[in-house]
Design an enzyme around this catalytic site. Structure first.
Site, PDB file in Angstrom:
ATOM      1  N   ASP A  51      -2.145 -13.465 -38.210  1.00 35.74           N
ATOM      2  CA  ASP A  51      -3.418 -13.438 -38.941  1.00 35.74           C
ATOM      3  C   ASP A  51      -4.433 -12.593 -38.177  1.00 35.74           C
ATOM      4  O   ASP A  51      -4.926 -12.995 -37.124  1.00 35.74           O
ATOM      5  CB  ASP A  51      -3.932 -14.869 -39.118  1.00 35.74           C
ATOM      6  CG  ASP A  51      -5.256 -14.935 -39.867  1.00 35.74           C
ATOM      7  OD1 ASP A  51      -5.768 -13.869 -40.292  1.00 35.74           O
ATOM      8  OD2 ASP A  51      -5.788 -16.048 -40.039  1.00 35.74           O
ATOM      9  N   GLU A 213     -13.706  -2.580  -1.424  1.00 39.18           N
ATOM     10  CA  GLU A 213     -14.718  -1.622  -1.860  1.00 39.18           C
ATOM     11  C   GLU A 213     -16.044  -1.896  -1.148  1.00 39.18           C
ATOM     12  O   GLU A 213     -16.144  -2.772  -0.302  1.00 39.18           O
ATOM     13  CB  GLU A 213     -14.877  -1.654  -3.384  1.00 39.18           C
ATOM     14  CG  GLU A 213     -14.151  -0.513  -4.108  1.00 39.18           C
ATOM     15  CD  GLU A 213     -14.660   0.865  -3.739  1.00 39.18           C
ATOM     16  OE1 GLU A 213     -15.767   0.977  -3.169  1.00 39.18           O
ATOM     17  OE2 GLU A 213     -13.943   1.854  -4.007  1.00 39.18           O
ATOM     18  N   HIS A 270     -13.868   5.093 -12.479  1.00 36.46           N
ATOM     19  CA  HIS A 270     -13.781   6.547 -12.537  1.00 36.46           C
ATOM     20  C   HIS A 270     -12.489   6.928 -13.256  1.00 36.46           C
ATOM     21  O   HIS A 270     -11.437   6.334 -13.001  1.00 36.46           O
ATOM     22  CB  HIS A 270     -13.787   7.138 -11.131  1.00 36.46           C
ATOM     23  CG  HIS A 270     -14.985   6.741 -10.331  1.00 36.46           C
ATOM     24  ND1 HIS A 270     -15.017   6.776  -8.952  1.00 36.46           N
ATOM     25  CD2 HIS A 270     -16.204   6.283 -10.712  1.00 36.46           C
ATOM     26  CE1 HIS A 270     -16.195   6.372  -8.522  1.00 36.46           C
ATOM     27  NE2 HIS A 270     -16.932   6.052  -9.569  1.00 36.46           N
ATOM     28  N   ARG A 340     -21.048  13.280  -5.339  1.00 34.55           N
ATOM     29  CA  ARG A 340     -20.566  12.067  -6.006  1.00 34.55           C
ATOM     30  C   ARG A 340     -21.640  11.412  -6.869  1.00 34.55           C
ATOM     31  O   ARG A 340     -21.376  10.436  -7.560  1.00 34.55           O
ATOM     32  CB  ARG A 340     -20.036  11.072  -4.962  1.00 34.55           C
ATOM     33  CG  ARG A 340     -18.751  11.526  -4.309  1.00 34.55           C
ATOM     34  CD  ARG A 340     -18.287  10.595  -3.208  1.00 34.55           C
ATOM     35  NE  ARG A 340     -17.073  11.089  -2.587  1.00 34.55           N
ATOM     36  CZ  ARG A 340     -15.840  10.728  -2.943  1.00 34.55           C
ATOM     37  NH1 ARG A 340     -15.659   9.878  -3.926  1.00 34.55           N
ATOM     38  NH2 ARG A 340     -14.787  11.226  -2.333  1.00 34.55           N
TER      39      ARG A 340
END
Length: 469
Positions: A51, A213, A270, A340
């Protein structure tokens, strides 16, 4: 992988269930399981009915019947279920015409690949996303008439230096913007990421690198190999699934929200990309940073349509907490080999085969099937209409004088702004029937519900700004 190989895989591994997976408009995988004994060659031909009216942004109840058509090449054994289970990624088929459903993200991505070939511009689009994520110990939130709150618990967080923990506070943790990337015990997620990488490799997703990070409180990244548009979107969904479930197995919780923490780096995705034809990389040339004119025009198309793309590549209200001018965010619609801070970067590579561009404004809330398709369609429009992006910007875009800063276009600053841009700038997406106007209308309606909900909810910071006035 042929159907016969999948059936042998089921038999050899004593598989008890087959899990069918597809992705909804927002980018979340959905699933339904069937007993393995019902799966045969005929089942693969006919698909599994479900469904579609209950999926956000899909068909109304008056036309809800849909088919899940499993792709045998995606067969994998799930590493997290107790009972032996094989999972298959599916296309959603409209049984009325037997074609990929207009609003199925994977079918849209397949139409994008077909459009590239039909255009004659290229035959293969390669994508390499880099989704960042956070791993927390715990999170609680609530919003009701009595108030609203959110609380992140993280033993690795910079703010945890004064807290007491069972076994003591060890004191080794990354500070704000200090997570890139000291060795353990400051990086406390080495083993968790390693477990994620092992699971990804077992599921056929090649891993290239993993690391902590920049942000505190468990911001991480796992770099995986580039591939063709649809397969790379499939792999991105597998990566998210693995990150969430390995974290869960370790008693942690992972999120791909772009900006869960105030005052530290957000999570981007990115997206590296290139177009090939007859085994040749069309982005390699003798122009700026080794790019071809084809590649420069592709960049021009992305920059031209960036605000409309934001609605798909940055699809949450939270996305725009990350895209704020003046901080380490790629808000400037410019390109550079060195900078950057530009929204389009050209990575340094030694080989022409590796020549590519990197769109830096997308974030990991994006539905990968939709985001990669939309980016490619924008780039191809740039090639078809020879849209040159102008000169590269190799100076620090964060330190420009105001008169220069005003001359550089920027990404949207809110989801509502992005949806308005998509509504006005949509023709490039609808070429070749890749995206339909009906899909765009339904997407804008779905996302405006989020805008409205956010707009109507009182935020705690408003009390700080207005309570005593």
């Amino acid at each position: 992988m042929a159907v016969a190989n999948v059936l042998k895989m089921i038999q050899d591994n004593e598989i008890k269930f087959v899990d069918l997976r597809f992705t909804d408009t927002r980018g979340k995988e959905q699933h339904v399981s069937v007993p393995a004994h019902v799966v045969d060659e005929e089942w693969f031909e006919h698909g599994h009915a479900f469904d579609g009216s209950s999926i956000a942004g899909w068909k109304g109840i008056q036309a809800s019947d849909m088919l899940l058509m499993p792709d045998p090449s995606t067969a994998n054994i799930d590493p997290f279920f107790d009972e032996p289970t094989l999972f298959l990624t599916c296309d959603v088929i409209d049984p009325v015409d037997g074609k990929g459903y207009d609003r199925d993200p994977r079918s849209i991505a397949k139409r994008a690949e077909a459009y590239l070939k039909a255009s004659g511009l290229g035959d293969t689009a390669y994508f390499g996303p880099e989704p960042e994520f956070f791993i927390f110990d715990s999170i609680t939130w609530g919003t009701d008439m009595s108030g609203t709150h959110v609380k992140i618990e993280s033993e690795e967080a910079a703010w945890a230096s004064a807290q007491k923990f069972d076994g003591g506070n060890m004191g080794h943790r990354p500070g704000v913007k200090g997570g890139y990337f000291p060795v353990p015990p400051v990086d406390s997620f080495q083993d968790v990421r390693a477990a994620m990488c092992v699971a990804l490799e077992e599921l056929g997703v090649p891993v290239e690198v993993h690391h902590h990070e920049v942000a505190t409180a468990g911001q991480c990244e796992i770099g995986t190999k580039f591939s063709t548009l649809v397969q790379r979107a499939d792999w991105t969904q597998i990566l998210k699934y693995v990150v969430h479930n390995v974290s869960h197995a370790y008693g942690k919780t992972a999120t791909f929200m772009p900006k869960p923490i105030v005052g530290d780096n957000g999570s981007g995705m990115h997206v590296h990309q290139s177009i090939w034809k007859d085994g040749k990389n069309l982005f390699a040339g003798n122009g700026y940073a080794g790019l071809s004119e084809f590649a420069l025009h592709y960049i021009g198309g992305i920059i031209k349509h960036a605000k409309a793309l934001n609605a798909i590549t940055n699809p949450g209200t939270n996305s725009y907490k990350r895209l704020v001018p003046g901080y380490e965010a790629p808000v400037m619609l410019a390109y550079s080999a060195k900078n950057r801070s530009a929204s389009i970067r050209i990575p340094f590579v030694a080989s022409e085969k590796a020549r590519r561009i990197e769109a830096r404004f997308p974030d990991p809330l994006a539905n990968p099937y939709l985001a990669f398709s939309a980016l490619m369609m924008a780039g191809l429009d740039g090639v078809q209409n020879k849209i040159h992006p102008g000169d590269a910007m190799d100076k620090n875009l964060y330190d420009l004088p105001p008169e220069e800063d005003k001359l550089i276009p920027k990404v949207c600053h809110s989801l509502e702004m992005a949806l308005e841009a998509l509504d006005k700038d949509r023709e490039f997406l609808t070429r070749g029937g890749v995206f339909s106007n009906e899909w765009i209308d339904s997407y804008i309606e779905l996302k405006m519900e989020e805008v409205q909900k956010f707009r109507m909810t009182t935020h705690p910071v408003e009390f700080a700004m207005y309570y005593s006035l």
